[in-house]
Scaffold this motif. Structure first.
Motif, PDB file in Angstrom:
ATOM      1  N   SER A   1      -2.668   5.259   4.845  1.00  0.00           N
ATOM      2  CA  SER A   1      -1.713   5.822   3.891  1.00  0.00           C
ATOM      3  C   SER A   1      -1.135   7.133   4.380  1.00  0.00           C
ATOM      4  CB  SER A   1      -2.398   6.054   2.551  1.00  0.00           C
ATOM      5  OG  SER A   1      -3.005   4.893   2.125  1.00  0.00           O
TER       6      SER A   1
ATOM      7  N   LEU B   1       0.837  -1.182   0.000  1.00  0.00           N
ATOM      8  CA  LEU B   1       0.000   0.000   0.000  1.00  0.00           C
ATOM      9  C   LEU B   1       0.881   1.243   0.000  1.00  0.00           C
ATOM     10  CD1 LEU B   1      -2.958   0.161  -0.176  1.00  0.00           C
ATOM     11  CD2 LEU B   1      -3.093   0.491   2.261  1.00  0.00           C
TER      12      LEU B   1
ATOM     13  N   PHE C   1      -1.484   4.343  -3.774  1.00  0.00           N
ATOM     14  CA  PHE C   1      -2.822   4.439  -3.231  1.00  0.00           C
ATOM     15  C   PHE C   1      -3.508   5.729  -3.641  1.00  0.00           C
ATOM     16  CE2 PHE C   1      -6.257   3.806  -0.465  1.00  0.00           C
ATOM     17  CZ  PHE C   1      -6.494   4.980   0.211  1.00  0.00           C
TER      18      PHE C   1
ATOM     19  N   SER D   1       2.016   4.737  -0.605  1.00  0.00           N
ATOM     20  CA  SER D   1       1.106   5.879  -0.540  1.00  0.00           C
ATOM     21  C   SER D   1       0.857   6.495  -1.900  1.00  0.00           C
ATOM     22  CB  SER D   1       1.663   6.937   0.396  1.00  0.00           C
ATOM     23  OG  SER D   1       1.568   6.488   1.705  1.00  0.00           O
TER      24      SER D   1
END
Lengths: 220, 756
Positions: free
Chosen positions: B450, B142, B147, B144
Motif C-alpha cells: 500500500s 487494495l 486499506f 490505499s
C-alpha cells in the motif's frame, strides 16, 4: 598490604568457584555487604530490616528470613543463623544467577531445581519437608497483606483452591478418607513446571564497578 | 398498496389455475411484491422515469385501459446501481469467508500451506477471472485509503488489545532495538545496494536516483504485522520469539512512517542538507512518542468512560472500539504513527476497562475484535492477489531478483549483528536458533504494497511495485510455508499450553515481590524495582480514578482468582450433566486437605435469627409450590407426569445453574472450621424436602441429586457457609451480588440497583 590483597583475591577465587559469580560481581556484592553491615564482618536481621526500599514489600519477612536459613547454604543443615557472613550472603545471592548461553540442558535442570528449592524453603517455615495448608495460607495472606480486609478473607479461599489444585494434579485418585498432608518438593516441582524458573528467577548482577546506592543513609 | 395487490393477484391468475403451481405461485407473488415495493419506493423517491421502468411483460396484457403516455406500473424491475457498493463489498467479504471455510475442509492442504498463501492464490484467480471478462475493469481493490483506514485498524487493535504485557515489557529493549535500528539498517542497506545495482550499465536503469532507491528501501524494509500474525499464529512458537518478531513488526511503523515521509519530501526537494537529516531524527521521536501519547490519552478517556457504563452495558464494547479508532485517526491527522497510537490506546485502556465492564461485554469485545481482524486479514490477502493481476508489470529480472536476495541478506545480517550487541545487555541471551527464527520470520506484507501504491506516479513506480509484490510473495509463500517444518526440524520450543493455574499465578506474584526485594538488598534499581514502583503508583492513584467502586482496591491475585472461578463454573455448566460430574472433577475435595477434626465439632450449631427466618420463609414457599404441584396431578396421568415434560428443559437448565453454583463453591470456599462454629447450609433435595447438613458432610452431600430451585434463592447457598460474622454479611452479599450481576447483568437494572 600486598599479602592481604592476594589473600582477598584468593578468597574471591574460592567464592567464585563455589557460587559461580565473576570476580567483579563478587567485589560489587562485597561492597554492598559492607555497606549493609556497617563495615562489620556479619549482617544481622536488623541490618536488612533497615533497608528503606524493603518496607513496601509484602513478603519482606520471608525474604529476610531466607538469608538466615541454613537450608539455603547447601550444607544439609537445618535451622537458622543469627548473623551471616559474606560467604553465606553470597550463597543466598547465587540462587538468583541467570543461565548463560553455555549452560547445558542438565545444568539448566539443576539450576531450576535449585531455584525451586529456594522457593520451597521460603514456604516451608517449619522445615519438615512439606508445605502444609496452614503454611500455604500464610504465604497467600502475606502476599495480600497490603490489601486490607478484602485480602484476609479471600486469602484462605485462594490458598485452599491452590492446595486442591496441587493435590488433584499430583494425586489424582484419592479416596474420600485419604488425607493429603502437604506439598512435597516433588509435587512443588511438578506444579511449577510451566513457569521455567531458570529463565525467570534471576536479577541482574553488576559486572562493572558501579557505585552503590546510599538512599539517604549515612555512615556513622 | 391496493394497486400492488391487484397486480400481484392478476399475476398469480396468469400463472395459473394449475393447482400444483399455486404454491410456487405464492412464492413468486411474494418475491414480486417485495421487488415491486422496492422499486416503487425508489420511484417515489427519485420521481424520475429512468431505468427500471420496463413494464413486466405480464402487465402489458392487462393495461388495456391505459393510454400510451401513461406508463404501466413496473412489477419487476432491475436496478443494480442502487445497491452496487454495499452489494459488492458484501459479496467480497462473503467470498473471503467462504474461502476461509473451504480451506479447512481440505485438511492436507491447510496443514502444509499457511492460510495467507491460499488466500493470495484465490485472489489471483479471482483477479484473473475478472480481468478475463472485462479488460478494463478497475480491479484495483487494495486502494490505499481503504486499506489504511478500514482494513488495517481492526487487526492492529486486536493485536494491541490482547498484547501479552509481561513478555512485551520484559523484552522491550530488544524489541525496540530490532524495530528501530534493524529497520533503519534494512532501509539503508537495501536502498544503497539497489542504487549501486542500478548504476551498473547492463541493467539499463540509470535513471533511478539515490533518493528513489532509498525510498524504495524504506518501503520494502519493514516487517509486516499482518503477515507475521498470519503465519506465526499457525506455528505456535514459544512466547519469547513470538513477541520479539511481532513486537518488532508493530513498533517499526514509526520508523517506516518517518523514513517514507522524509524520503518523499527529499525527492521533491532534490537536495538534502545536514539540517534536514537532523530534523529527520527529531521527527522520528515526535512521530513515535506523539503517537503513543495520543493513544494513551484516548485510552485514559476510554477507561474513565467505562467507569460509568454500569447502567448501559450493551454499549460498552462500542466505547472500546470507537475510542481506539479515534486514537488511530487522530494520530493519522498529524502524520504521527497511527499503529503505535492504536496499540498504546489498547494497552492503556485494557486493565481498567476490564475491571469495569461486565463479563458479557468482555466476551463481546474479544469476539468482535477477533471477527473483524479475521475478516480484515482475509480480505487483505485476497485483495493483494487481485491487485497483483490488475497492475501492468514491467519486469526487470535483475532488479527484482536482486531486491529479493538483498532483502533476505540484509535481514540476516541485521539480526545477527544486533543480537550480538543486544546479548551483552540481556540476562537471558538469544541463542542461534532464536536468531534464525527472528531473521526468517521477517515477512513483508500488504503495508509495503500500500505504501508503494501511494508513491508519486513516475516511471519507476510500476517497477518498484513489481519488486515489492515479488518480495511479498517470496516471503509469504516461501518463508511462510517453510517456517513450519524448519521449526520442527530445529526443535524450537513451542508455546506451552497454560491452563491458568492458580499456583502459577500465586508464584508469579510471589516471584515479582521476591525479585524486587532481592534487588533492593543488592542495592541497584533494576527492572523489577521500577515495575514495582509503577504498580504502586497505579494502585495508589490511577486505579481510584478509573475503576468503579470497590474493584479499584482489588489486588490482582483476587481478580485472577475470581476470573478463574467463573471460568471453571462456566466450563462445568457447558460440559456437565450431573452424571458426568464426579469424573470430571477429581474426587479430591476439601475434606482431603483439611486436617481431621475432633468429633465434637459435628454438633449442629445454632444459626442467627434472621437466617432462620429466611429459611423458614423459603420452606413455606416451597411447600406451597409442592401443594400446587400435587393438586394438578390427577389419577389419569399415571404414565406421564405433566410437569416432567414441560419443565424438563427448564429444570435441566436450573440444574446446571445449581451445579455451577455448587462447583464454584466446592472449589473455592471452605468451611470456617477452627475459629468459628460451622454454619448450617441449606440445600433443597426435592421441592418438598429440606435437607440440612453441616459442613463436615458436605463433600458427600454435594454429590446427591438435586432438583431445581427458584433462581432467586441462588444467593443463599453461596453466602451462608462462608459468612458467620454478622458484620461481614451485608458487604459480602453485595460482593457476591456484584459478582453475579457482573456475570449476568446484560441488561439487569434490578440487580444493578443493589450495587451501591
Amino acid at each position: 598490604m600486598g599479602a592481604a590483597q592476594t589473600r582477598t583475591e584468593n578468597k574471591y577465587q574460592d567464592l567464585a568457584e563455589k557460587t559461580g559469580f565473576s570476580q567483579e560481581q563478587i567485589k560489587n556484592l562485597h561492597k554492598r555487604f559492607q555497606y549493609l553491615s556497617g563495615d562489620e564482618e556479619t549482617i544481622s536481621r536488623d541490618d536488612l530490616r533497615k533497608i528503606p526500599a524493603l518496607a513496601n514489600n509484602p513478603i519482606r519477612k520471608q525474604i529476610i528470613e531466607a538469608f538466615f536459613d541454613k537450608r539455603n547454604q547447601h550444607q544439609d543443615e537445618v535451622g537458622s543463623f543469627q548473623e551471616i557472613g559474606f560467604e553465606q550472603f553470597l550463597m543466598v545471592m547465587s540462587h538468583f544467577r541467570p543461565p548463560t548461553l553455555k549452560t547445558t540442558d542438565e545444568e539448566r535442570e539443576a539450576m531450576r531445581r535449585e531455584k525451586l528449592r529456594f522457593l520451597f524453603n521460603m514456604h516451608d517455615t517449619d522445615s519438615d519437608g512439606t508445605i502444609t495448608l496452614e503454611e500455604y495460607r500464610k504465604v497467600v495472606e502475606e502476599l495480600l497483606s497490603k490489601s486490607g480486609s478484602i485480602g484476609q478473607e479471600a486469602a484462605k479461599a485462594i490458598a485452599d483452591a491452590a492446595m486442591l489444585e496441587v493435590a488433584s494434579t499430583n494425586v489424582p485418585h484419592m479416596g474420600p478418607d485419604d488425607f493429603y498432608e502437604g506439598i512435597t518438593f516433588e509435587h512443588f516441582e511438578q506444579i511449577l513446571k510451566g513457569l521455567e524458573m531458570e529463565s525467570r528467577m534471576h536479577i541482574r548482577f553488576l559486572d562493572v564497578d558501579a557505585p552503590t546506592m546510599h538512599c539517604g543513609k549515612s555512615k556513622s | 398498496m391496493m394497486m400492488l395487490t391487484l397486480n400481484a393477484t392478476s399475476v398469480s391468475n396468469i400463472r395459473g389455475g394449475n393447482k400444483s403451481d399455486q404454491s410456487l405461485g405464492c412464492w413468486c407473488v411474494l418475491l414480486l411484491l417485495f421487488v415491486s415495493v422496492a422499486s416503487a419506493g425508489r420511484d417515489v423517491d427519485s420521481g424520475s422515469n429512468d431505468t427500471g421502468r420496463n413494464p413486466a411483460p405480464e402487465d402489458s396484457h392487462h393495461q388495456t385501459n391505459s393510454t400510451h403516455h401513461k406508463k404501466a406500473f413496473p412489477v419487476l424491475s432491475f436496478n443494480f446501481d442502487h445497491v452496487r457498493k454495499p452489494f459488492e463489498i458484501s459479496l467480497w467479504i462473503l467470498l473471503a469467508l467462504l474461502m476461509k471455510l473451504g480451506f479447512h475442509i481440505i485438511p492436507r492442504v491447510s496443514h502444509v500451506v499457511p492460510e495467507s498463501c491460499l488466500l493470495i492464490v484465490v485472489g489471483l484467480l479471482v483477479g484473473g477471472i475478472i480481468k478475463a471478462f472485462d479488460e478494463d475493469a478497475p480491479v484495483q481493490m487494495l486502494d490505499s485509503k481503504f486499506f489504511f483506514l478500514y482494513l488495517l485498524p481492526p487487526i492492529i487493535l486486536d493485536a494491541g488489545y490482547f498484547l501479552p504485557m509481561r513478555p512485551f515489557t520484559e523484552n522491550l529493549g530488544t524489541i525496540l532495538v530490532f524495530a528501530v535500528v534493524g529497520t533503519l539498517w534494512n532501509a539503508f542497506f537495501i536502498g544503497l545496494t539497489m542504487y549501486g545495482v542500478c548504476q551498473i550499465e547492463a541493467v539499463k536503469l540509470g535513471r533511478v536516483d539515490l533518493l528513489s532507491c532509498l525510498l524504495f528501501g524504506s518501503i520494502v524494509s519493514a516487517v509486516d504485522p499482518v503477515a507475521v500474525l498470519a503465519v506465526f499464529e499457525e506455528i505456535h512458537i514459544n512466547e519469547l520469539l513470538h513477541i520479539l518478531v511481532f513486537g518488532e513488526s508493530l513498533l517499526n511503523d514509526a520508523v517506516t512512517v518517518v523514513l517514507y515521509h522524509l524520503f518523499t519530501e527529499f525527492s521533491h526537494k532534490g537536495t538534502v542538507t545536514v539540517a534536514d537529516a537532523f530534523l529527520g531524527v527529531v521527527s522520528f521521536f515526535v512521530v513515535s512518542l506523539g503517537g503513543i501519547l495520543i493513544g494513551a490519552i484516548y485510552g485514559i478517556i476510554g477507561a474513565f468512560t467505562s467507569r460509568f457504563t454500569s447502567h448501559s452495558r450493551v454499549i460498552e464494547p462500542l466505547f472500546v472500539f470507537l475510542y481506539s479508532y479515534m486514537a488511530y485517526l487522530s494520530a493519522e491527522v498529524f502524520h504521527l504513527s497511527g499503529i503505535m497510537s492504536l496499540i498504546a490506546c489498547g494497552v492503556v485502556m485494557r486493565p481498567y476497562v476490564e475491571a469495569n465492564i461486565s463479563h458479557k461485554s468482555y466476551t463481546t469485545i474479544k469476539y468482535f475484535l477477533k471477527m473483524w481482524s479475521s475478516v480484515s486479514e482475509t480480505l487483505i490477502f485476497i485483495f493483494l492477489g487481485v491487485s497483483t493481476v490488475a497492475q501492468p508489470h514491467p519486469w526487470n529480472w535483475t532488479f527484482v531478483v536482486v531486491t529479493v536476495v538483498v532483502c533476505f541478506v540484509s535481514r540476516v545480517l541485521g539480526v545477527v549483528s544486533l543480537t550480538y550487541i543486544i546479548n551483552k545487555f540481556r540476562i537471558v541471551k538469544l541463542t542461534k536458533k532464536d536468531q534464525f527464527i527472528v531473521a526468517y520470520g521477517g515477512l513483508r506484507g500488504a503495508i509495503a504494497f500500500s505504501l508503494g501504491f501511494l508513491l508519486p506516479d513516475n516511471e519507476m513506480k510500476q517497477l518498484f511495485l513489481t519488486a515489492i509484490i515479488t518480495v511479498i510473495f517470496y516471503t509469504v509463500f516461501v518463508q511462510g510455508m517453510t517456517i513450519r517444518p524448519l521449526v520442527e526440524l530445529l526443535a524450537v520450543k513451542k508455546k506451552k499450553e497454560s491452563k491458568g493455574s492458580i499456583n502459577e499465578e500465586i508464584h508469579t506474584q510471589f516471584l515479582d515481590h521476591l525479585l524486587t526485594g532481592i534487588e533492593d538488598i543488592c542495592g541497584h534499581y533494576g527492572h523489577h524495582h521500577w515495575k514495582d514502583k509503577l504498580n504502586r503508583f497505579n494502585k495508589a492513584y490511577v486505579k481510584k480514578w478509573l475503576i468503579t467502586g470497590e474493584r479499584s482496591t482489588e489486588p490482582q491475585l483476587i481478580s485472577f482468582y475470581n476470573k478463574m472461578e467463573m471460568k471453571q463454573a462456566m466450563m462445568l455448566v457447558e460440559s456437565g450433566s450431573a452424571a458426568k460430574l464426579p469424573t470430571i472433577m477429581t474426587p479430591v475435595s476439601m475434606q482431603n486437605i483439611q486436617p481431621k477434626e475432633p468429633l465434637k465439632r459435628r454438633a449442629i450449631p445454632s444459626i442467627s435469627k434472621s437466617r432462620e427466618q429466611e429459611i423458614r420463609k423459603m420452606l413455606r414457599g416451597n411447600l406451597q409450590k409442592t401443594r400446587q404441584r400435587l393438586r394438578s396431578y390427577s389419577r389419569h396421568d399415571l404414565m406421564v407426569d405433566p410437569f416432567e415434560e414441560d419443565v424438563s428443559e427448564v429444570r435441566l437448565r436450573k440444574q446446571r445453574v445449581e451445579m455451577e453454583r455448587r462447583m464454584s463453591h466446592y472449589l473455592t470456599v471452605p468451611a470456617n472450621r477452627q475459629e468459628t462454629p460451622p454454619v448450617r447450609k441449606v440445600a433443597f433435595e426435592s421441592e418438598h424436602q429440606v435437607y440440612t447438613y453441616d459442613d463436615s458432610e458436605s463433600p458427600k452431600g454435594r454429590r446427591a441429586q438435586t432438583n431445581p430451585r427458584p433462581p432467586d434463592e441462588v444467593h443463599l447457598l453461596s453466602e451462608s457457609s462462608t459468612r458467620t460474622n454478622q458484620r461481614a454479611t451485608p458487604a459480602d452479599e453485595q460482593d457476591d451480588q456484584l459478582k453475579l450481576s457482573r456475570c449476568l447483568s446484560d441488561p439487569g437494572p434490578k440487580k444493578d440497583d443493589d450495587e451501591s
